[in-house]
Scaffold this active site. Sequence first.
Site, mmCIF file in Angstrom:
data_model
loop_
_atom_site.group_PDB
_atom_site.id
_atom_site.type_symbol
_atom_site.label_atom_id
_atom_site.label_comp_id
_atom_site.label_asym_id
_atom_site.label_seq_id
_atom_site.Cartn_x
_atom_site.Cartn_y
_atom_site.Cartn_z
ATOM 1 N N TYR A 1 0.843 -1.203 0.000
ATOM 2 C CA TYR A 1 0.000 0.000 0.000
ATOM 3 C C TYR A 1 0.879 1.253 0.000
ATOM 4 O O TYR A 1 0.692 2.160 -0.816
ATOM 5 C CB TYR A 1 -0.925 -0.021 1.221
ATOM 6 C CG TYR A 1 -1.932 1.105 1.249
ATOM 7 C CD1 TYR A 1 -3.064 1.081 0.437
ATOM 8 C CD2 TYR A 1 -1.756 2.201 2.093
ATOM 9 C CE1 TYR A 1 -3.985 2.116 0.459
ATOM 10 C CE2 TYR A 1 -2.672 3.243 2.117
ATOM 11 C CZ TYR A 1 -3.792 3.193 1.301
ATOM 12 O OH TYR A 1 -4.699 4.221 1.322
ATOM 13 N N ILE B 1 -9.335 8.375 7.626
ATOM 14 C CA ILE B 1 -10.638 8.949 7.273
ATOM 15 C C ILE B 1 -11.700 7.872 7.501
ATOM 16 O O ILE B 1 -11.520 6.716 7.083
ATOM 17 C CB ILE B 1 -10.661 9.404 5.796
ATOM 18 C CG1 ILE B 1 -9.463 10.325 5.467
ATOM 19 C CG2 ILE B 1 -11.982 10.089 5.468
ATOM 20 C CD1 ILE B 1 -9.386 11.616 6.255
HETATM 21 N N1 LIG Z 1 -10.029 5.947 4.471
HETATM 22 C C1 LIG Z 1 -8.789 6.308 4.750
HETATM 23 O O1 LIG Z 1 -8.395 6.400 5.914
HETATM 24 C C2 LIG Z 1 -7.838 6.636 3.637
HETATM 25 C C3 LIG Z 1 -6.624 7.237 3.996
HETATM 26 C C4 LIG Z 1 -5.724 7.548 2.995
HETATM 27 C C5 LIG Z 1 -6.024 7.290 1.679
HETATM 28 N N2 LIG Z 1 -7.202 6.698 1.352
HETATM 29 C C6 LIG Z 1 -7.453 6.460 -0.072
HETATM 30 O O2 LIG Z 1 -8.665 7.070 -0.411
HETATM 31 C C7 LIG Z 1 -9.223 6.418 -1.554
HETATM 32 C C8 LIG Z 1 -10.683 6.147 -1.285
HETATM 33 O O3 LIG Z 1 -10.781 5.241 -0.196
HETATM 34 P P1 LIG Z 1 -12.000 5.242 0.830
HETATM 35 O O4 LIG Z 1 -11.433 5.375 2.176
HETATM 36 O O5 LIG Z 1 -13.039 6.153 0.353
HETATM 37 O O6 LIG Z 1 -12.423 3.706 0.695
HETATM 38 P P2 LIG Z 1 -13.763 3.013 0.248
HETATM 39 O O7 LIG Z 1 -13.450 1.566 0.332
HETATM 40 O O8 LIG Z 1 -14.907 3.566 0.996
HETATM 41 O O9 LIG Z 1 -13.920 3.434 -1.284
HETATM 42 C C9 LIG Z 1 -13.093 2.927 -2.289
HETATM 43 C C10 LIG Z 1 -13.921 2.695 -3.537
HETATM 44 O O10 LIG Z 1 -13.031 2.264 -4.586
HETATM 45 C C11 LIG Z 1 -13.671 1.213 -5.302
HETATM 46 N N3 LIG Z 1 -12.675 0.376 -5.963
HETATM 47 C C12 LIG Z 1 -11.837 -0.526 -5.409
HETATM 48 N N4 LIG Z 1 -11.088 -1.102 -6.346
HETATM 49 C C13 LIG Z 1 -11.461 -0.568 -7.534
HETATM 50 C C14 LIG Z 1 -11.058 -0.775 -8.869
HETATM 51 N N5 LIG Z 1 -10.123 -1.666 -9.196
HETATM 52 N N6 LIG Z 1 -11.650 -0.026 -9.838
HETATM 53 C C15 LIG Z 1 -12.608 0.879 -9.527
HETATM 54 N N7 LIG Z 1 -13.051 1.085 -8.285
HETATM 55 C C16 LIG Z 1 -12.473 0.378 -7.292
HETATM 56 C C17 LIG Z 1 -14.465 0.458 -4.254
HETATM 57 O O11 LIG Z 1 -15.494 -0.324 -4.830
HETATM 58 C C18 LIG Z 1 -14.978 1.589 -3.373
HETATM 59 O O12 LIG Z 1 -16.235 2.045 -3.799
HETATM 60 C C19 LIG Z 1 -8.388 5.165 -1.776
HETATM 61 O O13 LIG Z 1 -7.501 5.387 -2.857
HETATM 62 C C20 LIG Z 1 -7.636 5.019 -0.477
HETATM 63 O O14 LIG Z 1 -6.415 4.343 -0.642
HETATM 64 C C21 LIG Z 1 -8.119 6.373 2.306
#
Ligand SMILES: NC(=O)c1ccc[n+]([C@@H]2O[C@H](COP(=O)([O-])OP(=O)(O)OC[C@H]3O[C@@H](n4cnc5c(N)ncnc54)[C@H](O)[C@@H]3O)[C@@H](O)[C@H]2O)c1
Length: 255
Positions: free
Chosen positions: A157, A190
């Site tokens: 990651y 988040i």
């Molecule tokens: N939540 C956190 O704490 C956090 C922190 C840092 C970064 N992020 C990043 O934020 C972004 C969004 O994450 P989130 O927290 O909203 O998670 P989430 O799981 O709520 O949303 C992620 C979405 O991406 C979709 N997805 C997964 N693989 C996919 C693919 N191959 N093609 C298209 N869609 C796909 C999923 O179906 C889901 O709807 C991600 O890139 C994650 O790495 C999240």
Amino acid sequence: MKKFENKVCLVTGASSGIGKATALSFAQAGAKVVVSDVNETQGMQVVNEISDFGGNAIFVKCDISKKDEVENLVKTTVITFGRLDYAVNSAGIAGKLSLPIHEYPEDEWLNQIQVNLIGTYYCVKAQITQMLLQGGGNIVCVASAAGLRGQPQNSPYATSKHGVVGLVKTVAIEYATQNIRINAVCPTAIETPMIMQGRRKLAENPEALEAAKNYQAMKRMGQPQEVADVALWLCSDQSSFITGHAMAVDGGAFA
Ligand SMILES: NC(=O)c1ccc[n+]([C@@H]2O[C@H](COP(=O)([O-])OP(=O)(O)OC[C@H]3O[C@@H](n4cnc5c(N)ncnc54)[C@H](O)[C@@H]3O)[C@@H](O)[C@H]2O)c1
């Protein structure tokens, strides 16, 4: 007139979490929104929410790790709405395992790179190609705090997100004089399904939840809307002199 009236925005990972909040916010600000994700059921719910408040959105199913699906996504956006002004690349996965690199299963490791890094590369490449044709545009990639510092037990990651930051900085320089901006947002914890049900299962682990909150100087997790607001600002004219930035959205964690 609303801030993004007559603009077209594409959001990947828009069925949940940060992507969903971003898609809803763009639609509320007047943009025509392409809601894209692998999860069609939840994606259609987002489209329906947008329609309910009078917004304009379509759903396009796309697995960002597949180049032909990403190319089709941008093509469908342009066929439907005529152009692509903003793209927010939020789709991503977090591994379910906490392991040092020598124990991490190789297929799992490579899969995170395939989705988070190579998938984002496919998106950015297709989006830039369209933006060059129309004379400009603006991209935000959702990287992570794990793209700014190492994250033990989570090497695929952290590696993928460092890659996204490198991609964003480089692409920003390549197209800076062609009316295209691209930035990354780098959130810490988040409150979304990814983190609540993910690797550390915060939803069912009060100790891990407390630790996740305490990582931020504000002693709380962020909300998806707090990242969406930054993404919208980075797309807006209010940030017109900012490109190639990797912006921590971190409640003071990196301070
Ligand atoms: N939540 C956190 O704490 C956090 C922190 C840092 C970064 N992020 C990043 O934020 C972004 C969004 O994450 P989130 O927290 O909203 O998670 P989430 O799981 O709520 O949303 C992620 C979405 O991406 C979709 N997805 C997964 N693989 C996919 C693919 N191959 N093609 C298209 N869609 C796909 C999923 O179906 C889901 O709807 C991600 O890139 C994650 O790495 C999240």
